[in-house]
Design a protein around this motif. Structure first.
Motif: not given
Length: 122
Positions: A49-54, A59-65, A95-99
């Protein structure tokens, strides 16, 4: 996290920030070091769970960027596809993206969606 892959992922992330926000590079380097230590501790304790939260935090940081500068979409996609995604085990790569790719010919129709889709045809 303790391999050369981690160093490569860290370097790619720092390089992205260096190009976009050079004034934040020192802070990003420190935060990545903290995250690495937290992930290693979580793995040692078996706390996924900690890994998933990190991961969600980054992911949020990259979305904000990307939200703050949509012109970074191509650069971010390149970093993910060419530098970070290959470092993952094949099972983790999707998990990184969808193609999505489709080919239609003749009178065929192709419907693709990254989420819910409703099609109404008469």
């Amino acid at each position: 996290m303790a391999t050369d892959a981690w160093q490569h992922a860290r370097d790619a992330t720092v390089a992205l920030w260096r190009r976009v926000h050079p004034e934040r590079v020192s802070a990003i380097e420190a935060e990545l070091a903290d995250v690495r230590a937290e992930v290693i501790a979580a793995r040692d304790e078996g706390d996924s769970q900690v890994e998933e939260e990190l991961a969600a935090d980054w992911q949020r940081r990259l979305r904000r960027l990307l939200r703050d500068d949509p012109s970074l979409a191509g650069e971010l996609r390149r970093v993910l596809d060419e530098e970070l995604n290959p470092l993952l085990a094949p099972a983790d790569q999707p998990r990184i993206g969808v193609q999505m790719t489709a080919t239609a010919s003749g009178h065929a129709r192709v419907y693709q969606a990254g989420g819910s889709q409703t099609i109404r045809e008469a």
